[in-house]
Design a protein around this motif. Sequence first.
Motif, mmCIF file in Angstrom:
data_model
loop_
_atom_site.group_PDB
_atom_site.id
_atom_site.type_symbol
_atom_site.label_atom_id
_atom_site.label_comp_id
_atom_site.label_asym_id
_atom_site.label_seq_id
_atom_site.Cartn_x
_atom_site.Cartn_y
_atom_site.Cartn_z
ATOM 1 N N ASP A 1 -1.333 99.800 9.236
ATOM 2 C CA ASP A 1 -0.357 99.194 10.150
ATOM 3 C C ASP A 1 0.401 98.056 9.463
ATOM 4 O O ASP A 1 1.601 97.901 9.657
ATOM 5 C CB ASP A 1 -1.058 98.648 11.406
ATOM 6 N N ARG B 1 10.187 99.606 13.878
ATOM 7 C CA ARG B 1 10.423 101.009 14.226
ATOM 8 C C ARG B 1 11.843 101.221 14.739
ATOM 9 O O ARG B 1 12.305 102.356 14.844
ATOM 10 C CB ARG B 1 9.447 101.439 15.327
ATOM 11 N N ASP C 1 3.503 104.003 10.282
ATOM 12 C CA ASP C 1 2.504 104.738 9.506
ATOM 13 C C ASP C 1 2.077 105.975 10.289
ATOM 14 O O ASP C 1 2.146 105.996 11.527
ATOM 15 C CB ASP C 1 1.302 103.868 9.132
ATOM 16 N N SER D 1 -0.425 107.784 11.756
ATOM 17 C CA SER D 1 -1.806 107.796 12.231
ATOM 18 C C SER D 1 -2.036 108.907 13.250
ATOM 19 O O SER D 1 -3.094 109.509 13.290
ATOM 20 C CB SER D 1 -2.189 106.437 12.823
HETATM 21 MG MG LIG Z 1 0.536 102.247 13.223
#
Ligand SMILES: [Mg+2]
Length: 340
Positions: free
Chosen positions: A97, A171, A236, A238
């Motif tokens: 993160d 983001r 990321d 995940s």
């Molecule tokens: Mg993340």
Amino acid sequence: VIANAAMPGSGRGDPVLYSDFALHLTEKALIARVRRKARNRPPIVAGIGDDCAILRIPQGHEAIVTTDFSLEGVHFRRQWHPAESVGHRCLVRGLSDVAAMGGEPIAAFLSMAVPRKLPQKWVGQFLQGFLKLADRFGVSLAGGDTAESPDGILADIVVVGSCPKGRAIRRSGAIPGDSIYVTGKLGGSEAALQRMFAKPKGRLNHTDFPRHFFPEPRIRAGTILREKRLASAMIDLSDGLSTDLAHICEESGVGAEIDSEKLPRARVGKAKRAVSLNLALHGGEDYELLFTASAHTKIPARLGAVAVTRIGQITARKKIYVVRQGEREELKPQGWEHFR
Ligand SMILES: [Mg+2]
């Protein structure tokens, strides 16, 4: 930054809850090591052994903070995952993160609840996996808490990092026309889970599935992107490409088109066979970086040690499509929920 700095064996915290794994020598030695390290690292003013950790954030930087659960039966199974891998993966969730913001990790805080009957060896090996990774990235374990769990192991990781003020990669910065990139290969982690589900009693060779058992957080790639101002948005991976790309699109108010032929599929197992397109699109826990960049920005073929692949572009229409063999079909977020 506030944290309860009670760690197993540190002699603090609730003595009743500690009864099970407090006075173990190996663990005590481990904690002593952790404490020494915590004291020596420059950004930490005080770590384990006080009521709060005091962190010094470098001048001109701001703190970035992330927290993630690792739950037995949800994120790992004891019969499938060695304790060292569980500890490693627990910290990777937080480090990844931080990487996704272009940040640099400073300190980690680990709170654990474990069942009374859990062997002490398990906790020791968990911490070994955790600390080995922390060490490699210069992260201090600066505090945490322990408790007894009525059922199953629960680990909660908090990672604090820093980023030059206003420079964290969000983001929300993708605009139509931007190119979409990923680091590394996709689907390799979920491929390991699939095999274990198919043969629950079998033992996987961990070196055939490194991305699952010991994934590498892409800290260096993230900081290069931030330092050189290459990325417009980042996250990321995940939960899987389809889910995490949807997060970027939602936060940026855009859509995307992915070229299925461009997806870098992981090669797994002894035979190093490429994973299916489905796994590359939806498989979770690869901990690679997904980012966007202006079409005019030249993105290097590698960021640090990891290769980068262009997989599509951002569009104005707020839907996500995948193009395969000339056909365009909508890509719905289907991040796999592993242990359902
Ligand atoms: Mg993340």
